[in-house]
Design a protein around this motif. Structure first.
Motif, mmCIF file in Angstrom:
data_model
loop_
_atom_site.group_PDB
_atom_site.id
_atom_site.type_symbol
_atom_site.label_atom_id
_atom_site.label_comp_id
_atom_site.label_asym_id
_atom_site.label_seq_id
_atom_site.Cartn_x
_atom_site.Cartn_y
_atom_site.Cartn_z
ATOM 1 N N ALA A 1 -3.812 9.255 0.061
ATOM 2 C CA ALA A 1 -4.021 10.696 0.180
ATOM 3 C C ALA A 1 -4.651 11.265 -1.088
ATOM 4 O O ALA A 1 -5.531 12.143 -1.020
ATOM 5 C CB ALA A 1 -2.690 11.390 0.474
ATOM 6 N N GLN A 2 -4.238 10.753 -2.251
ATOM 7 C CA GLN A 2 -4.838 11.208 -3.507
ATOM 8 C C GLN A 2 -6.317 10.835 -3.567
ATOM 9 O O GLN A 2 -7.145 11.622 -4.031
ATOM 10 C CB GLN A 2 -4.089 10.612 -4.694
ATOM 11 N N THR B 1 0.843 -1.187 0.000
ATOM 12 C CA THR B 1 0.000 0.000 0.000
ATOM 13 C C THR B 1 0.880 1.238 0.000
ATOM 14 O O THR B 1 2.057 1.192 0.350
ATOM 15 C CB THR B 1 -0.908 0.020 1.239
ATOM 16 N N SER B 2 0.282 2.332 -0.380
ATOM 17 C CA SER B 2 1.019 3.581 -0.458
ATOM 18 C C SER B 2 0.197 4.673 0.218
ATOM 19 O O SER B 2 -0.985 4.863 -0.087
ATOM 20 C CB SER B 2 1.268 3.948 -1.921
ATOM 21 N N ALA B 3 0.814 5.414 1.120
ATOM 22 C CA ALA B 3 0.123 6.509 1.788
ATOM 23 C C ALA B 3 -0.195 7.618 0.788
ATOM 24 O O ALA B 3 -1.236 8.273 0.891
ATOM 25 C CB ALA B 3 0.974 7.045 2.928
ATOM 26 N N GLU B 4 0.679 7.822 -0.198
ATOM 27 C CA GLU B 4 0.444 8.845 -1.218
ATOM 28 C C GLU B 4 -0.794 8.503 -2.050
ATOM 29 O O GLU B 4 -1.614 9.369 -2.361
ATOM 30 C CB GLU B 4 1.670 8.967 -2.128
ATOM 31 N N HIS B 5 -0.943 7.235 -2.379
ATOM 32 C CA HIS B 5 -2.103 6.786 -3.151
ATOM 33 C C HIS B 5 -3.386 7.023 -2.343
ATOM 34 O O HIS B 5 -4.399 7.482 -2.882
ATOM 35 C CB HIS B 5 -1.938 5.299 -3.496
ATOM 36 N N ASP C 1 -8.230 13.249 -1.374
ATOM 37 C CA ASP C 1 -8.369 14.542 -2.045
ATOM 38 C C ASP C 1 -9.444 14.494 -3.125
ATOM 39 O O ASP C 1 -10.237 15.436 -3.262
ATOM 40 C CB ASP C 1 -7.039 14.982 -2.656
#
Length: 105
Positions: free
Chosen positions: A68-69, A62-66, A72
């Motif tokens: 967060a997008q 998993t990715s925290a950036e993914h 948003d």
């Protein structure tokens, strides 16, 4: 009348005395079920967490950036619409009679 009263009182006393007994760890009519309490043990075992689970398919990274997008997009009403999957088939079936007659006959 006194015989019925004696019999009734003896039966009531016998029922009251047997209500206090427990069947825990006792054989019931000569047979102790080996699976007695198995449902409770199985439920308890299902609640125990495996500290080192092994899976057939590895969990994808998993990715925290993914994430967060995605948040948003949700806040800005720009959510990606999921692909629509049709779960109904167009096969025609033969439905014979035999249903309830609600016609008023």
């Amino acid at each position: 009348m006194t015989i019925k009263r004696k019999t009734l009182s003896i039966l009531a006393l016998g029922c009251a005395a047997t209500a206090c007994t427990s069947v825990a760890d006792k054989e019931f009519i000569g047979y102790q079920d080996p699976g007695f309490g198995e449902a409770n043990r199985a439920t308890f075992a299902a609640m125990v967490i495996n500290p080192d689970p092994q899976y057939d398919n590895p969990i994808p990274p998993t990715s925290a950036e993914h994430a967060a997008q995605a948040i948003d997009r949700y806040r800005n009403d720009a959510v990606k619409q999921p692909e629509r999957v049709n779960t109904q088939s167009a096969n025609g079936g033969g439905g014979g009679g035999g249903g309830l007659n609600t016609g008023g006959n």
